[in-house]
Write a protein that holds these residues in place. Sequence first.
Motif, PDB file in Angstrom:
ATOM      1  N   GLY A   1     -35.225  80.047  37.629  1.00 24.77           N
ATOM      2  CA  GLY A   1     -35.569  79.138  38.717  1.00 24.77           C
ATOM      3  C   GLY A   1     -36.576  78.069  38.359  1.00 24.77           C
ATOM      4  O   GLY A   1     -36.909  77.237  39.202  1.00 24.77           O
ATOM      5  N   VAL A   2     -37.076  78.087  37.121  1.00 23.17           N
ATOM      6  CA  VAL A   2     -38.084  77.108  36.687  1.00 23.17           C
ATOM      7  C   VAL A   2     -37.447  76.174  35.663  1.00 23.17           C
ATOM      8  O   VAL A   2     -36.916  76.627  34.644  1.00 23.17           O
ATOM      9  N   ARG A   3     -37.489  74.898  35.937  1.00 22.13           N
ATOM     10  CA  ARG A   3     -36.977  73.924  34.974  1.00 22.13           C
ATOM     11  C   ARG A   3     -37.997  73.703  33.869  1.00 22.13           C
ATOM     12  O   ARG A   3     -39.191  73.541  34.147  1.00 22.13           O
ATOM     13  N   VAL A   4     -37.527  73.682  32.646  1.00 25.43           N
ATOM     14  CA  VAL A   4     -38.409  73.547  31.486  1.00 25.43           C
ATOM     15  C   VAL A   4     -38.093  72.236  30.769  1.00 25.43           C
ATOM     16  O   VAL A   4     -36.940  71.962  30.446  1.00 25.43           O
ATOM     17  N   LEU A   5     -39.135  71.444  30.542  1.00 28.72           N
ATOM     18  CA  LEU A   5     -39.032  70.222  29.756  1.00 28.72           C
ATOM     19  C   LEU A   5     -39.844  70.408  28.482  1.00 28.72           C
ATOM     20  O   LEU A   5     -41.023  70.762  28.547  1.00 28.72           O
ATOM     21  N   ARG A   6     -39.202  70.167  27.343  1.00 26.50           N
ATOM     22  CA  ARG A   6     -39.891  70.253  26.054  1.00 26.50           C
ATOM     23  C   ARG A   6     -40.104  68.835  25.546  1.00 26.50           C
ATOM     24  O   ARG A   6     -39.159  68.055  25.449  1.00 26.50           O
ATOM     25  N   ALA A   7     -41.354  68.523  25.233  1.00 29.21           N
ATOM     26  CA  ALA A   7     -41.673  67.153  24.835  1.00 29.21           C
ATOM     27  C   ALA A   7     -42.677  67.177  23.693  1.00 29.21           C
ATOM     28  O   ALA A   7     -43.556  68.046  23.632  1.00 29.21           O
ATOM     29  N   ALA A   8     -42.548  66.205  22.799  1.00 26.96           N
ATOM     30  CA  ALA A   8     -43.458  66.120  21.661  1.00 26.96           C
ATOM     31  C   ALA A   8     -44.814  65.567  22.071  1.00 26.96           C
ATOM     32  O   ALA A   8     -45.836  65.905  21.470  1.00 26.96           O
ATOM     33  N   ASN A   9     -44.852  64.707  23.103  1.00 26.13           N
ATOM     34  CA  ASN A   9     -46.106  64.111  23.565  1.00 26.13           C
ATOM     35  C   ASN A   9     -45.918  63.647  25.000  1.00 26.13           C
ATOM     36  O   ASN A   9     -44.861  63.863  25.613  1.00 26.13           O
ATOM     37  N   ALA A  10     -46.938  62.988  25.523  1.00 28.66           N
ATOM     38  CA  ALA A  10     -46.889  62.554  26.919  1.00 28.66           C
ATOM     39  C   ALA A  10     -45.797  61.514  27.147  1.00 28.66           C
ATOM     40  O   ALA A  10     -45.105  61.545  28.169  1.00 28.66           O
ATOM     41  N   VAL A  11     -45.640  60.590  26.216  1.00 31.30           N
ATOM     42  CA  VAL A  11     -44.624  59.552  26.378  1.00 31.30           C
ATOM     43  C   VAL A  11     -43.233  60.172  26.392  1.00 31.30           C
ATOM     44  O   VAL A  11     -42.372  59.797  27.204  1.00 31.30           O
ATOM     45  N   ASP A  12     -42.983  61.143  25.519  1.00 30.13           N
ATOM     46  CA  ASP A  12     -41.692  61.823  25.489  1.00 30.13           C
ATOM     47  C   ASP A  12     -41.460  62.597  26.783  1.00 30.13           C
ATOM     48  O   ASP A  12     -40.342  62.623  27.320  1.00 30.13           O
ATOM     49  N   ALA A  13     -42.505  63.226  27.305  1.00 29.16           N
ATOM     50  CA  ALA A  13     -42.367  63.976  28.554  1.00 29.16           C
ATOM     51  C   ALA A  13     -42.029  63.056  29.720  1.00 29.16           C
ATOM     52  O   ALA A  13     -41.201  63.394  30.575  1.00 29.16           O
ATOM     53  N   ILE A  14     -42.640  61.893  29.769  1.00 30.38           N
ATOM     54  CA  ILE A  14     -42.361  60.943  30.841  1.00 30.38           C
ATOM     55  C   ILE A  14     -40.935  60.415  30.715  1.00 30.38           C
ATOM     56  O   ILE A  14     -40.252  60.183  31.726  1.00 30.38           O
ATOM     57  N   ARG A  15     -40.460  60.255  29.494  1.00 29.03           N
ATOM     58  CA  ARG A  15     -39.080  59.821  29.298  1.00 29.03           C
ATOM     59  C   ARG A  15     -38.115  60.883  29.870  1.00 29.03           C
ATOM     60  O   ARG A  15     -37.109  60.540  30.503  1.00 29.03           O
ATOM     61  N   GLN A  16     -38.418  62.156  29.654  1.00 24.54           N
ATOM     62  CA  GLN A  16     -37.572  63.215  30.189  1.00 24.54           C
ATOM     63  C   GLN A  16     -37.760  63.409  31.692  1.00 24.54           C
ATOM     64  O   GLN A  16     -36.900  63.977  32.363  1.00 24.54           O
TER      65      GLN A  16
END
Length: 379
Positions: free
Chosen positions: A358-373
């Motif tokens: 029930g929890v969506r997981v976003l994997r990102a290398a940095n803040a900019v990558d996380a915002i892109r996702q």
Amino acid sequence: MRLTRRGACTLVAAVVLVALGLAGGYPLLVALGAIALGAVGAAIGVAGRKPRVEVIRELFPDRVERNGRAVITLRVHNPGTRRQGGFTAVDRVGEDRVTIAVRPLAAGAEQPYLNELPTGRRGRHEVGPLTLFRADALGLGRSELSLGGTATLWVYPRTHPVGAVTGGLPLHHHDGEATETSPRGSLDIREVRPYVPGDEVRHLHWKATARTGQLMIRDYADPHQPQFTVLLDDRREITAPEFEEAVELAASLIVAAAEADHRCRLVTPGGVDVATDSGWDAVQRYLEQLCVVARTEEAGLPLVPGALARAGGGTLVVISSAVTVSPDDRAALVGVRPRYGDVILVVGSTGAAPAAPGVRVLRAANAVDAIRQWRTVIA
């Protein structure tokens, strides 16, 4: 005024040379010692005169994002009737130093100096006090003079353009559960609290006032206003680089939500808990909090604090590291999942993905990558 290490060594060498020259009958040694003594005396004469000037410091702006541009202006005025020699002005900015070489000033003259401040470290930095240094050409002596007070430079985390989540579970109020079909502009009672000067008198709750003996007021909330909660992992297990990226992401998300008129809340395992209404004041408060937030030194803290586990409504975004999210943390996220419309876990790209039902997981290398996702979340 004091002698520098070089000046002290020169003075000792001069005395030794003169003593050896006189004892051994060597005029050359006596002459060398006399020259050294003369140099020390000249240094005392030059550096011993402290600058007699008036200095006005101007800091603009006093709030910038990390690596933004902040400048300091020194207006140096010579109020005397004699020419003032040059000196060096040093301002401290946290652990850094800003040095300005001030040229000689004629009587009654004024000269402005502009210099950029280092803004590479997030935090609330104290600027000053200003110290004026004067030294001789050989660096044998120096004098110091501290002027003025201090100023404060806020270096906020960087924020990136990002969209705000528009959905979420309905909120709960004293008058019952609000629905997503509630008409815009409707109000529900959030709580009954003591009256504060400036509150609407027409919202006085007379029954509670009679019961408590003090003025009580109804505190209303808009049931249609979205709620956005950010849980920022500040436990000591998360690395410093990951934490800085997490703070940058948290700032971007919560500023976007507050500007979109969402009620926001910022929580950390280390004890930070800030909840405000929307608007510019809320943005300022969150940026100031994220400016000074640091990793806690306490060990064994759970990711989801008890206060957050008892809350609910809207969207919950958890910003952590894949390495630091333990099985107990995942179980806690699954436990609070029914209380929120959506729970999103953002973790770094290192380590195994911490899956939680029930929890969506976003994997990102940095803040900019996380915002892109993040665009996939608000799409």
